[in-house]
Write a protein that holds these residues in place. Structure first.
Motif, PDB file in Angstrom:
ATOM      1  N   LEU A 380       3.608  51.558  42.116  1.00  0.00           N
ATOM      2  CA  LEU A 380       2.392  52.074  41.501  1.00  0.00           C
ATOM      3  C   LEU A 380       1.977  51.088  40.417  1.00  0.00           C
ATOM      4  CD1 LEU A 380       0.381  54.482  41.270  1.00  0.00           C
ATOM      5  CD2 LEU A 380       1.794  55.277  39.370  1.00  0.00           C
ATOM      6  N   ASN A 381       0.803  50.510  40.564  1.00  0.00           N
ATOM      7  CA  ASN A 381       0.315  49.522  39.610  1.00  0.00           C
ATOM      8  C   ASN A 381      -0.891  50.052  38.854  1.00  0.00           C
ATOM      9  OD1 ASN A 381       2.240  47.897  40.770  1.00  0.00           O
ATOM     10  ND2 ASN A 381       0.945  46.081  40.799  1.00  0.00           N
ATOM     11  N   HIS A 389      -5.268  53.494  39.078  1.00  0.00           N
ATOM     12  CA  HIS A 389      -3.940  53.150  39.591  1.00  0.00           C
ATOM     13  C   HIS A 389      -4.074  52.774  41.056  1.00  0.00           C
ATOM     14  CE1 HIS A 389      -2.736  55.353  35.971  1.00  0.00           C
ATOM     15  NE2 HIS A 389      -3.618  56.240  36.362  1.00  0.00           N
ATOM     16  N   TYR A 390      -3.301  51.788  41.491  1.00  0.00           N
ATOM     17  CA  TYR A 390      -3.396  51.368  42.875  1.00  0.00           C
ATOM     18  C   TYR A 390      -2.015  51.075  43.437  1.00  0.00           C
ATOM     19  CZ  TYR A 390      -3.162  46.633  40.830  1.00  0.00           C
ATOM     20  OH  TYR A 390      -2.784  45.506  40.126  1.00  0.00           O
ATOM     21  N   GLU A 408      -3.275  47.986  47.759  1.00  0.00           N
ATOM     22  CA  GLU A 408      -4.601  48.027  47.116  1.00  0.00           C
ATOM     23  C   GLU A 408      -5.296  49.380  47.252  1.00  0.00           C
ATOM     24  OE1 GLU A 408      -5.230  45.528  45.239  1.00  0.00           O
ATOM     25  OE2 GLU A 408      -3.702  44.215  46.065  1.00  0.00           O
ATOM     26  N   ASP A 409      -4.673  50.365  47.935  1.00  0.00           N
ATOM     27  CA  ASP A 409      -5.257  51.706  47.947  1.00  0.00           C
ATOM     28  C   ASP A 409      -5.364  52.236  46.525  1.00  0.00           C
ATOM     29  OD1 ASP A 409      -5.577  51.877  50.662  1.00  0.00           O
ATOM     30  OD2 ASP A 409      -3.834  53.163  51.031  1.00  0.00           O
ATOM     31  N   ILE A 410      -6.497  52.852  46.202  1.00  0.00           N
ATOM     32  CA  ILE A 410      -6.697  53.442  44.884  1.00  0.00           C
ATOM     33  C   ILE A 410      -6.202  54.885  44.917  1.00  0.00           C
ATOM     34  CG2 ILE A 410      -8.381  53.994  43.074  1.00  0.00           C
ATOM     35  CD1 ILE A 410      -8.145  51.011  43.624  1.00  0.00           C
ATOM     36  N   VAL A 411      -5.415  55.269  43.923  1.00  0.00           N
ATOM     37  CA  VAL A 411      -4.866  56.626  43.856  1.00  0.00           C
ATOM     38  C   VAL A 411      -5.886  57.541  43.182  1.00  0.00           C
ATOM     39  CG1 VAL A 411      -2.979  58.079  43.047  1.00  0.00           C
ATOM     40  CG2 VAL A 411      -2.532  55.710  43.714  1.00  0.00           C
TER      41      VAL A 411
END
Length: 518
Positions: A380-381, A389-390, A408-411
């Protein structure tokens, strides 16, 4: 017999650029009337209360129960971005027909010569600061809610951008300011620098939409904007259209590259690094590279591209609006709604696989994972000091990978809780407290950016009939850091082979880009 006891529901629907009203209009064998079918979950029609089997009695004030299917479709298509429907539920409609009730009773939508009166539009105005400033002042009244343009200098930058005295300010650079304080709005304008996009509504527009629905940028006219997207109509030559289509993960979107001299692309005005917005009126921002290529090929020997150059793209993005707004306005907002044209079909039909694939590509993903002691298999970045967060470093074959999570999916949500404005620590705590299962609503970055640009709130309503993907984790080494949910290495993408320029279609892939000869 009159309509006493039968009160149609009046529903006003607004579609965003490049979208539909979210239902199919049907004529079915053995059924009277114009039926509403196949409602898109979370679409304008479903959210406004339309139900499967409802009958449409009026479109923008015109009684349509006795008209042909194609006539009603044309009326809706030509009605613009906002259309008002008079609806009767299925049981009431059938009972009224059985009793010989005259359904063409009184109606309230204003019409002129049988045509619905055109709704006024808010306006997008792009202001560029000169040495003397923007050329306007902002006022707020104690007895009138909102912020209004005043002291608009004739010939000044604001005046030339389309700003008029007493226009109400709704958005600054795509952010709604209606509930902000005067000081907050002034600060936003100051922080915007030398260029900014306003969404404004004049008194007529304000009056028209009062108590109807919220005024948003998707309703706006683009006629005041200084830069325009370009419509490029091409006919395929013996060597194709003569350009490469590139998808660059660093810069979101599909880009025109390597235009052949003398080709249809060059002759019709395509430029290097134009961003492709739409093919034949269908937006492609949220399509994969392969889907865009297929769409161009399916056009046959002719295709119509909507493109923006770098500066035009930057201007639209600053206002957080899609260039499709220009396309819809240019075509009198006549983007085809999702209707079937077929008559007398025995049962409702679903969208084709290709249509379903495009719609699914424009949705978030709900991914459900179960784990033992292994963790979930992703990082989790976040960006320090900023919200958002992505997903990174999704482990191949791990729980996250099998659930459909991608780098690179956005949470958006964790276990049903929206986390777009949460801190990194708060999101980690939610994940840790989830026990042996984790449910995440995420969106590809391109999808997330596009939905936000259109002002769409990302929730599970957008999923429609798509359910979550459930997987079980495999045993792998346990996470060693707070934000690392499972250790593992990513697989490398093969390097790009040498590209040859040929007259036939060819493609190649790398970590940085994908090219396709068209």
């Amino acid at each position: 017999m009159d309509m006493a006891g039968y009160k149609p529901r009046v529903i006003s629907l607004t579609k965003r650029p490049g979208h539909t009203f979210g239902f199919y209009l049907r004529v079915e064998q053995g059924e009277e009337g114009h039926l509403i079918r196949c409602l898109e979950m979370g679409g304008p029609a479903e959210l406004a209360g339309m139900k499967d089997g409802d009958r449409i009695l009026r479109v923008s004030g015109t009684f349509v129960d006795g008209l042909s299917h194609s006539e009603v479709v044309d009326m809706v298509r030509n009605g613009g971005a906002s259309v008002t429907f008079h609806i009767l539920d299925e049981a009431s409609y059938k009972q009224a027909k059985a009793q010989g009730v005259n359904l063409s009773g009184p109606q309230s939508t204003p019409v002129a010569n049988g045509v619905a009166i055109q709704a006024p539009k808010p306006k997008l105005c792009y202001l560029v600061k000169s040495s003397t400033g923007f050329g306007f002042s902002l006022r707020s009244d104690k007895d009138k809610e909102g912020f209004f343009m005043t002291e608009v200098i004739p010939g000044g930058m604001a005046d030339r951008a389309g700003v008029k005295i007493n226009d109400r300010l709704l958005e600054v650079n795509g952010e709604n300011v209606e509930s902000s304080t005067h000081d907050q709005v002034v600060d936003k304008i100051k922080l915007a620098g030398s260029r900014m996009m306003f969404l404004l509504a004049d008194e007529e527009t304000e009056k028209y939409y009062k108590n109807k629905h919220k005024i948003g940028a998707w309703l706006a006219t683009t006629k005041y904007l200084p830069r325009k997207p370009r419509v490029v109509d091409m006919t395929k030559g013996p060597d194709g259209y003569g350009f490469l289509l590139r998808e660059d993960p660093i810069r979101t979107g599909h880009f025109i590259k390597d235009i052949d001299w003398g080709s249809p692309a060059e002759k019709e005005g395509l430029k290097e690094m134009d961003r492709l917005v739409a093919v034949d009126g269908n937006e492609v921002d949220c399509c994969s590279h392969e889907e865009v290529v297929d769409r161009i090929r399916e056009s046959g020997n002719k295709c119509c591209l909507l493109v923006v150059d770098k500066d035009t793209d930057k201007m639209y993005k600053q206002g957080k609006v899609s260039p499709m707004l220009f396309w819809d306005e240019m075509n009198d907002s006549n983007s085809p709604p999702s209707y079937t044209e077929a008559l007398n079909l025995p049962a409702p039909v679903r969208p084709s696989t290709a249509v379903q694939k495009r719609e699914e590509g424009f949705k978030p993903k709900l991914c459900k994972m179960e784990t033992t002691s292994a963790g979930y298999g992703f990082h989790l970045n976040g960006i320090q000091g900023e919200s958002g967060h992505y997903i990174k470093e999704v482990v191949k074959g791990g729980a996250a990978d099998r659930a459909g999570l991608e780098d690179e999916d956005i949470v958006v949500e964790v276990n049903g809780v929206n986390v777009e404005q949460s801190s990194h620590e708060e999101v980690v705590a939610l994940i840790r407290s989830s026990g042996s299962s984790l449910e995440m609503l995420v969106a590809k970055k391109s999808v997330y950016d596009q939905l936000k640009t259109k002002g769409v709130t990302i929730t599970r309503l957008l999923l429609g009939e798509t359910s979550y993907i459930q997987v079980h984790a495999v045993d792998t080494p346990k996470a060693s850091r707070e934000e690392r949910h499972e250790e593992g290495a990513r697989t490398e993408t093969p390097t790009e082979p040498a590209r040859e320029r040929t007259s036939s279609a060819s493609s190649s892939a790398s970590q940085s880009s994908v090219d396709e000869r068209l």
